[in-house]
Design an enzyme around this catalytic site. Structure first.
Site, PDB file in Angstrom:
ATOM      1  N   ASP A 101       0.801  -1.226   0.000  1.00  0.00           N
ATOM      2  CA  ASP A 101       0.000   0.000   0.000  1.00  0.00           C
ATOM      3  C   ASP A 101       0.835   1.278   0.000  1.00  0.00           C
ATOM      4  O   ASP A 101       0.380   2.334   0.421  1.00  0.00           O
ATOM      5  CB  ASP A 101      -0.895  -0.013   1.247  1.00  0.00           C
ATOM      6  CG  ASP A 101      -0.107  -0.357   2.499  1.00  0.00           C
ATOM      7  OD1 ASP A 101       1.127  -0.130   2.492  1.00  0.00           O
ATOM      8  OD2 ASP A 101      -0.685  -0.836   3.476  1.00  0.00           O
ATOM      9  N   GLU A 123      -0.715  -8.969  -1.236  1.00  0.00           N
ATOM     10  CA  GLU A 123      -1.234  -8.419   0.028  1.00  0.00           C
ATOM     11  C   GLU A 123      -2.454  -7.528  -0.251  1.00  0.00           C
ATOM     12  O   GLU A 123      -2.573  -6.402   0.233  1.00  0.00           O
ATOM     13  CB  GLU A 123      -0.161  -7.629   0.790  1.00  0.00           C
ATOM     14  CG  GLU A 123      -0.437  -7.472   2.272  1.00  0.00           C
ATOM     15  CD  GLU A 123       0.661  -6.674   2.984  1.00  0.00           C
ATOM     16  OE1 GLU A 123       0.705  -5.454   2.856  1.00  0.00           O
ATOM     17  OE2 GLU A 123       1.485  -7.323   3.668  1.00  0.00           O
ATOM     18  N   HIS A 213       6.951   4.600  13.090  1.00  0.00           N
ATOM     19  CA  HIS A 213       7.268   5.457  11.943  1.00  0.00           C
ATOM     20  C   HIS A 213       6.058   6.046  11.241  1.00  0.00           C
ATOM     21  O   HIS A 213       6.183   6.900  10.381  1.00  0.00           O
ATOM     22  CB  HIS A 213       8.096   4.685  10.905  1.00  0.00           C
ATOM     23  CG  HIS A 213       7.320   3.616  10.184  1.00  0.00           C
ATOM     24  ND1 HIS A 213       6.513   3.895   9.099  1.00  0.00           N
ATOM     25  CD2 HIS A 213       7.205   2.288  10.399  1.00  0.00           C
ATOM     26  CE1 HIS A 213       5.952   2.775   8.677  1.00  0.00           C
ATOM     27  NE2 HIS A 213       6.350   1.782   9.447  1.00  0.00           N
ATOM     28  N   HIS A 246      13.695   4.470  12.465  1.00  0.00           N
ATOM     29  CA  HIS A 246      13.454   4.672  11.034  1.00  0.00           C
ATOM     30  C   HIS A 246      14.288   5.864  10.558  1.00  0.00           C
ATOM     31  O   HIS A 246      14.541   6.801  11.307  1.00  0.00           O
ATOM     32  CB  HIS A 246      11.965   4.938  10.837  1.00  0.00           C
ATOM     33  CG  HIS A 246      11.465   4.807   9.434  1.00  0.00           C
ATOM     34  ND1 HIS A 246      11.683   5.778   8.483  1.00  0.00           N
ATOM     35  CD2 HIS A 246      10.749   3.830   8.806  1.00  0.00           C
ATOM     36  CE1 HIS A 246      11.121   5.397   7.342  1.00  0.00           C
ATOM     37  NE2 HIS A 246      10.551   4.222   7.512  1.00  0.00           N
TER      38      HIS A 246
HETATM   39  C1  UD1 Z   1       6.954   4.503   3.618  1.00  0.00           C
HETATM   40  C2  UD1 Z   1       5.531   4.098   3.199  1.00  0.00           C
HETATM   41  C3  UD1 Z   1       4.831   3.348   4.332  1.00  0.00           C
HETATM   42  C4  UD1 Z   1       5.676   2.200   4.829  1.00  0.00           C
HETATM   43  C5  UD1 Z   1       7.073   2.708   5.180  1.00  0.00           C
HETATM   44  C6  UD1 Z   1       7.952   1.547   5.559  1.00  0.00           C
HETATM   45  C7  UD1 Z   1       4.330   5.606   1.684  1.00  0.00           C
HETATM   46  C8  UD1 Z   1       3.445   6.780   1.583  1.00  0.00           C
HETATM   47  N1  UD1 Z   1       4.729   5.270   2.919  1.00  0.00           N
HETATM   48  O1  UD1 Z   1       6.822   5.454   4.665  1.00  0.00           O
HETATM   49  O2  UD1 Z   1       3.594   2.855   3.863  1.00  0.00           O
HETATM   50  O3  UD1 Z   1       5.053   1.672   5.966  1.00  0.00           O
HETATM   51  O4  UD1 Z   1       7.654   3.363   4.057  1.00  0.00           O
HETATM   52  O5  UD1 Z   1       9.066   1.962   6.266  1.00  0.00           O
HETATM   53  O6  UD1 Z   1       4.663   4.989   0.700  1.00  0.00           O
HETATM   54  N2  UD1 Z   1      14.419   7.908   4.473  1.00  0.00           N
HETATM   55  C9  UD1 Z   1      15.809   7.811   4.383  1.00  0.00           C
HETATM   56  N3  UD1 Z   1      16.360   6.597   4.090  1.00  0.00           N
HETATM   57  C10 UD1 Z   1      15.620   5.474   3.916  1.00  0.00           C
HETATM   58  C11 UD1 Z   1      14.222   5.577   4.033  1.00  0.00           C
HETATM   59  C12 UD1 Z   1      13.638   6.805   4.286  1.00  0.00           C
HETATM   60  O7  UD1 Z   1      16.519   8.797   4.552  1.00  0.00           O
HETATM   61  O8  UD1 Z   1      16.188   4.412   3.666  1.00  0.00           O
HETATM   62  C13 UD1 Z   1      13.812   9.245   4.771  1.00  0.00           C
HETATM   63  C14 UD1 Z   1      13.845  10.220   3.577  1.00  0.00           C
HETATM   64  O9  UD1 Z   1      14.053  11.529   4.059  1.00  0.00           O
HETATM   65  C15 UD1 Z   1      12.420  10.096   3.012  1.00  0.00           C
HETATM   66  C16 UD1 Z   1      11.641   9.935   4.302  1.00  0.00           C
HETATM   67  O10 UD1 Z   1      12.437   9.068   5.114  1.00  0.00           O
HETATM   68  O11 UD1 Z   1      12.028  11.227   2.259  1.00  0.00           O
HETATM   69  C17 UD1 Z   1      10.260   9.390   4.155  1.00  0.00           C
HETATM   70  O12 UD1 Z   1      10.249   8.241   3.336  1.00  0.00           O
HETATM   71  P1  UD1 Z   1       8.879   7.808   2.579  1.00  0.00           P
HETATM   72  O13 UD1 Z   1       9.138   6.577   1.790  1.00  0.00           O
HETATM   73  O14 UD1 Z   1       8.273   8.962   1.883  1.00  0.00           O
HETATM   74  O15 UD1 Z   1       7.865   7.495   3.759  1.00  0.00           O
HETATM   75  P2  UD1 Z   1       7.971   6.507   4.990  1.00  0.00           P
HETATM   76  O16 UD1 Z   1       7.481   7.274   6.156  1.00  0.00           O
HETATM   77  O17 UD1 Z   1       9.275   5.852   5.045  1.00  0.00           O
HETATM   78  N1  UDP Z   2      12.756  -4.291   9.843  1.00  0.00           N
HETATM   79  C1  UDP Z   2      14.124  -4.413   9.648  1.00  0.00           C
HETATM   80  N2  UDP Z   2      14.979  -3.623  10.397  1.00  0.00           N
HETATM   81  C2  UDP Z   2      14.519  -2.727  11.318  1.00  0.00           C
HETATM   82  C3  UDP Z   2      13.115  -2.597  11.489  1.00  0.00           C
HETATM   83  C4  UDP Z   2      12.266  -3.394  10.729  1.00  0.00           C
HETATM   84  O1  UDP Z   2      14.574  -5.219   8.835  1.00  0.00           O
HETATM   85  O2  UDP Z   2      15.338  -2.058  11.970  1.00  0.00           O
HETATM   86  C5  UDP Z   2      11.841  -5.122   9.020  1.00  0.00           C
HETATM   87  C6  UDP Z   2      10.836  -5.951   9.776  1.00  0.00           C
HETATM   88  O3  UDP Z   2      11.324  -7.248  10.029  1.00  0.00           O
HETATM   89  C7  UDP Z   2       9.622  -5.965   8.848  1.00  0.00           C
HETATM   90  C8  UDP Z   2       9.753  -4.700   8.042  1.00  0.00           C
HETATM   91  O4  UDP Z   2      11.069  -4.221   8.240  1.00  0.00           O
HETATM   92  O5  UDP Z   2       9.689  -7.053   7.938  1.00  0.00           O
HETATM   93  C9  UDP Z   2       8.754  -3.675   8.485  1.00  0.00           C
HETATM   94  O6  UDP Z   2       9.040  -2.445   7.873  1.00  0.00           O
HETATM   95  P1  UDP Z   2       8.426  -1.091   8.335  1.00  0.00           P
HETATM   96  O7  UDP Z   2       8.049  -1.156   9.778  1.00  0.00           O
HETATM   97  O8  UDP Z   2       9.381  -0.033   7.911  1.00  0.00           O
HETATM   98  O9  UDP Z   2       7.144  -0.939   7.408  1.00  0.00           O
HETATM   99  P2  UDP Z   2       5.624  -1.431   7.531  1.00  0.00           P
HETATM  100  O10 UDP Z   2       5.625  -2.915   7.701  1.00  0.00           O
HETATM  101  O11 UDP Z   2       5.001  -0.701   8.679  1.00  0.00           O
HETATM  102  O12 UDP Z   2       5.017  -1.000   6.239  1.00  0.00           O
END
Ligand code: UD1
Ligand code: UDP
Length: 392
Positions: A101, A123, A213, A246
């Site tokens: 999603d 999913e 997060h 995160h």
């Molecule tokens: C995204 C997904 C969310 C998912 C989550 C998993 C959307 C809208 N949200 O949320 O559904 O649960 O990922 O973790 O698609 N960033 C880094 N390095 C990384 C990852 C993120 O620096 O490896 C920072 C960046 O500044 C980025 C920000 O996090 O712009 C937000 O990332 P984004 O993918 O937009 O949203 P998440 O909150 O991570």
């Molecule tokens: N996870 C990981 N390292 C971490 C935290 C989470 O590998 O430090 C894994 C965890 O096992 C799970 C997935 O990341 O499979 C969950 O990701 P996240 O919570 O970012 O996203 P969500 O599931 O809420 O979309």
């Protein structure tokens, strides 16, 4: 004779959980000689995604490198839609697989729909019933369902949501969640606590694993979660909090400001998948707003307090192996206190098993895709589908 034409499948991932959940399916797809698989990374995440690719030994065929610090949802969605459009034009797959999603999944599915490429949604059918929780994921997955050809629902709960929305029953295959397949690839190898975690904590203390997060928790709710963590270590002198944080700066800013240094609170960088699961296995309790974490913890008999208003994963809550506690500080502390004192929790989970999957979701998905490709209805009988057996 014309050469045999392979079924061309593209899969797109952009974030950590999509990559973890797509990894076992990719492995299964590439084992089928009649299928040619092409992996697209949008690079919505960077370091958190690369950790997963490197763990599962995955190299995307193309990486759109879309991550920018703090970009908003429309900026990301627009760039993802553009990038996906160009790629789909170039590669014209027979099927595009999206997972979950996220913005990557939504933009990928929309781009495929615009180009009249069938979409397979891994999913499918999760629903919280509240467009604001989780935001924007509830909207993303509902929108994806409107243009999906093959709905891979993880559970009967998800299947029933789709049926209630009028989705064609013959397009729904109940498979289990591929997150459990991923876990099975490592669960036998997971024994010790990761070295860094083991060095940081006192060995006979109880470990609480925390992740948070969600976008709808940014600001006040996240501050409340942090206050609850501070209170839990004050109340229990035998617990250690391990909080892999995160990468999102919106999360980091609040957490670092709201949790003062404490020798039993360990805020650490995201752990790689293996180390995260190893830590989870040794935890007495998990506090999390993560979707994937809710689905993984039951495998290890670890109770989860879900720090959110709603969950689209009620399967564990329904059998009392996790609990929805919201983001109110007092409620989190009260429920954590109760869970830490409930010695029967783990037994209960050991008796029920994991309601999200049985480790065979990817096989079911591949088999359904092949049936669909041969022109037949990708039907799985109840015996062949994933059905969670409730205890007596
Ligand atoms: C995204 C997904 C969310 C998912 C989550 C998993 C959307 C809208 N949200 O949320 O559904 O649960 O990922 O973790 O698609 N960033 C880094 N390095 C990384 C990852 C993120 O620096 O490896 C920072 C960046 O500044 C980025 C920000 O996090 O712009 C937000 O990332 P984004 O993918 O937009 O949203 P998440 O909150 O991570
Ligand atoms: N996870 C990981 N390292 C971490 C935290 C989470 O590998 O430090 C894994 C965890 O096992 C799970 C997935 O990341 O499979 C969950 O990701 P996240 O919570 O970012 O996203 P969500 O599931 O809420 O979309």
């Amino acid at each position: 004779m014309a050469p045999h034409k392979k079924l061309k499948i593209s899969a797109v991932v952009g974030t950590r959980p999509e990559a973890i959940k797509m990894a076992p399916l990719l492995q299964c797809l590439t084992a089928v000689p009649d299928i040619e698989t092409h992996l697209i990374s949008t690079g919505q995440h960077r370091s958190q995604l690369d950790q997963v690719f490197s763990f599962f030994n995955i190299t995307p065929d193309i990486d759109l490198e879309l991550m920018k610090e703090n970009q908003n949802l429309n900026q990301l969605a627009a760039r993802a839609l553009n990038g996906m459009d160009a790629l789909l034009e170039e590669t014209s797959p027979d099927l595009l697989l999206v997972q979950g999603d996220t913005t990557t999944a939504f933009a990928g599915a929309l781009a495929a729909f615009h180009r009249e490429i069938p979409v397979g949604h891994v999913e499918a059918g999760l629903r919280s019933g509240d467009l604001q929780n989780p935001f924007p994921e509830e909207a993303n997955r509902k929108l994806i369902s409107t243009f999906t050809t093959l709905n891979f629902a993880p559970t009967y709960v998800a299947r029933n949501h789709l049926l209630a929305e009028g989705v064609d029953p013959s397009s729904i295959i109940t498979t289990g969640n591929t997150v459990v397949d991923a876990l099975y690839t490592i669960s036998n190898k997971v024994t010790e606590l990761p070295k860094d975690v083991a060095q940081a904590v006192i060995s006979n203390h109880r470990l609480i694993l925390v992740t948070a997060h969600r976008r709808e928790s940014w600001g006040e709710p996240l501050k409340n979660i942090c206050s609850a963590i501070n209170e839990i270590v004050r109340r229990f002198d035998d617990v250690e909090i391990v909080f892999p944080i995160h990468k999102n700066p919106k999360v980091r800013d609040v957490v670092f400001k709201s949790i003062p240094e404490h020798k039993r609170i360990h805020i650490i960088e995201p752990l790689d998948y293996f180390d995260f699961i190893s830590t989870m296995k040794h935890a007495s309790l998990v506090l999390s707003d993560s979707g994937g974490v809710q689905e993984e913890a039951p495998t290890f008999g670890v109770p989860v307090l879900v720090m959110r208003k709603t969950t689209e994963r009620p399967e564990a809550v329904n059998i009392n192996v996790s609990k929805l506690v919201g983001t109110d500080t007092d409620e989190i502390v009260t429920q954590a206190t109760a869970a830490l004192s409930d010695s029967k929790f783990a037994d209960r989970i050991a008796r029920t098993g994991n309601p999200f999957g049985d480790g065979h979701a990817s096989e079911r998905i591949v088999s359904a895709i092949l049936t669909w490709h041969s022109g037949k209805t990708p039907y799985l009988s109840e015996r062949e589908s994933f059905v969670f057996n409730k205890p007596e």
